[in-house]
Structure formats: structure tokens, C-alpha cells
Design a protein around this motif. Structure first.
Motif, mmCIF file in Angstrom:
data_model
loop_
_atom_site.group_PDB
_atom_site.id
_atom_site.type_symbol
_atom_site.label_atom_id
_atom_site.label_comp_id
_atom_site.label_asym_id
_atom_site.label_seq_id
_atom_site.Cartn_x
_atom_site.Cartn_y
_atom_site.Cartn_z
ATOM 1 N N LEU A 88 -8.453 -0.714 -1.549
ATOM 2 C CA LEU A 88 -8.070 -2.038 -1.051
ATOM 3 C C LEU A 88 -9.177 -3.079 -1.213
ATOM 4 C CD1 LEU A 88 -5.848 -1.627 2.135
ATOM 5 C CD2 LEU A 88 -5.197 -2.120 -0.204
ATOM 6 N N ILE A 125 -3.194 -3.469 -6.411
ATOM 7 C CA ILE A 125 -3.658 -2.141 -6.008
ATOM 8 C C ILE A 125 -3.557 -1.162 -7.172
ATOM 9 C CG2 ILE A 125 -3.191 -0.183 -4.483
ATOM 10 C CD1 ILE A 125 -2.192 -2.272 -2.417
ATOM 11 N N VAL A 129 0.838 -1.204 0.000
ATOM 12 C CA VAL A 129 0.000 0.000 0.000
ATOM 13 C C VAL A 129 0.870 1.251 0.000
ATOM 14 C CG1 VAL A 129 -1.657 1.336 1.349
ATOM 15 C CG2 VAL A 129 -1.939 -1.138 1.120
#
Length: 279
Positions: free
Chosen positions: A188, A161, A86
Motif C-alpha cells: 500500500l 496496487i 485491497v
């Protein structure tokens, strides 16, 4: 003409892959199933003693050891890997990303024996200082495997992602969400299948790892009674004894490979089921 030739080439490559898997399955099951039948299914799978010299072949301690070590690697590696993915996909500055991306790729290319040396020289002494004992056991192996599965989880999760359409992020911002909320609660969930795939690949890497685990797990074919106990995994059991095994002992090790193969198959089937339910 060229397209027809390439079509044949691709078809042959696909068939060779299928044939290779089929031959591996035939070899394992043809040599392992008779040994399981001779030893006894319950004695083999649920027996808590592994004494080849006495004709006792119980792999339950190795099954439990593999499960403990893999579960520990998941607990350690999955959160770190996903959060790192992330960060790299949505928070990392460009100059830092140019350093982190090759570093993650380099981690994926390091041989497992090098990871094993790192665990033996660095992690084991730390565990000795913190908890006493010889430093080798479930926790040490879990930490090392957690590090080893990071490149797989980070790489696949980051790609998942980045594959999410930017409209999810922009729509969340338009509704008043912050950058962090837009990433964690809009992007997400949309990338959950790719993230799940990274976890499954990481589990496959962890449960199939051998050399690094042998160097830090303690290799004791007994039931672990704590996270600091020495354990022997299924893969370690095969590697450590195959060189001198003969007759039923050798067949029992091949049967251990059958059990490991079934474990991997179950993991892939569970992933397929979860993927279908969430699609």
C-alpha cells in the motif's frame, strides 16, 4: 507515411482538447467576472443570502454546502473504496473476483439520475425513520455521493496496487511478515500515489455531481446548522435556476460556475503539489 499521418491526427486531437478547455474558461470568466465585480467580491463569496428577486446574490451557503457534502462523501467513500480495492487485488478468490469486477464497472456506468432515484426511494425513507424530519440533508447527500465515488476509487486504487512489483510483497514475506502485513505495510505505501489519484478523482466527481444531489439534499439556500439540515450545492444552484434566470441573475449563476471551476482547479493543483513532494 502512416506514422506521419497518425502523428498529425494525435496532434490535432490534443490541440482540440486544449482549445475546448480554453474556450470554456474564456466563456466562464468573460461572463462571470463582470457579475462578481458588479455584485462585489465579498458580497458574492461571503454573502449568506441568495435572493435573486431582491438583487441579493450571496453564495457562501452554497460553498459551505458543497464542502460539507463533499467532505462527507470522502469520509464515507474513501475508506470503503480503498479497502474494497485491497480486497479485490490481494484477498479476493478468483470466482468471486469475476463477479465483483463487472459489478464495480456496472456501478460506474449507472446514470446519476438513477442514483438520485435510489437515494430518494431508499436512503431518504431510512433517514426519516432513524432521525426524523424529511430525510433530506447533508448526511443523506454524503451517503449517496459516497456510494457514487466508489467505482472511481476502487478502479484506480486496484490498478495502482496491482502495479506494485511483487518483489515488495515477497521481500516482506521473507522478513517474516504475514500476508496481511505484507499487503498493508509493504504494497500500500508503494501504491500511495495511485491511491491519492483515486481520491482526487473521487473528490472531483463528488463536488461536480448535480442531479443526484438535487434529489436528496433538500436544496435550501441557507447555512446548514447540522448534518441533517437541507443544503444547496453550487452545481444544484446553477441547474435549478438557470432555466429562468436573466440579466444579472444569469450572470451570477455563471459566476457560480467560475467559483466551482476554481475549486476544481485548486484540487488538481494540490494533487500536483502532493505528487511532487512524495515523488
Amino acid at each position: 507515411m502512416r506514422e506521419s499521418v497518425m502523428k498529425v491526427v494525435f496532434m490535432v486531437a490534443a490541440c482540440m482538447s486544449i482549445i475546448a478547455v480554453a474556450l470554456i474558461c474564456i466563456f466562464l470568466f468573460a461572463n462571470g467576472i463582470p457579475a462578481i465585480a458588479e455584485i462585489g467580491v465579498f458580497d458574492f463569496l461571503l454573502g449568506d443570502k441568495w435572493k435573486p428577486n431582491s438583487g441579493i446574490f450571496g453564495i457562501f451557503p452554497m460553498i459551505i454546502g458543497s464542502i460539507y457534502v463533499t467532505a462527507g462523501a470522502i469520509i464515507i467513500g474513501v475508506p470503503l473504496g480503498i479497502l474494497c480495492a485491497v480486497f479485490m487485488a490481494k484477498f479476493c478468490p478468483e470466482p468471486l473476483y469475476k463477479v465483483m469486477k463487472p459489478a464495480v464497472s456496472l456501478l460506474a456506468g449507472i446514470p446519476s439520475i438513477v442514483y438520485g432515484f435510489f437515494g430518494l426511494v431508499v436512503i431518504v425513507p431510512i433517514m426519516q425513520d432513524l432521525f426524523g424530519g424529511n430525510g433530506k440533508g447533508v448526511l443523506t447527500a454524503s451517503i449517496l455521493l459516497g456510494i457514487m465515488i466508489l467505482p472511481t476509487i476502487i478502479g484506480v486504487s486496484e490498478s495502482a496496487i496491482r502495479a506494485v512489483p511483487n518483489s515488495y510483497y515477497e521481500g516482506s514475506l521473507a522478513l517474516g511478515a504475514t500476508h496481511e502485513r505484507s499487503v498493508f505495510f509493504a504494497m500500500l505505501p508503494a501504491a500511495k500515489q495511485g491511491i491519492l489519484a483515486s481520491v482526487i478523482l473521487g473528490v472531483g466527481r463528488a463536488i461536480g455531481e448535480t442531479m443526484a444531489v438535487i434529489m436528496v439534499a433538500g436544496n435550501q439556500a441557507v447555512m446548514p446548522n447540522s448534518i441533517f439540515s437541507g443544503v444547496r450545492t453550487l452545481t444544484a444552484n446553477i441547474v435549478m435556476e438557470m432555466g429562468y434566470a436573466a440579466d444579472l441573475h444569469r450572470e451570477a449563476l455563471l459566476a457560480t460556475g467560475v467559483v466551482l471551476f476554481i475549486f476544481i482547479l485548486i484540487i488538481n493543483l494540490l494533487f500536483s503539489v502532493l505528487k511532487r513532494r512524495k515523488s
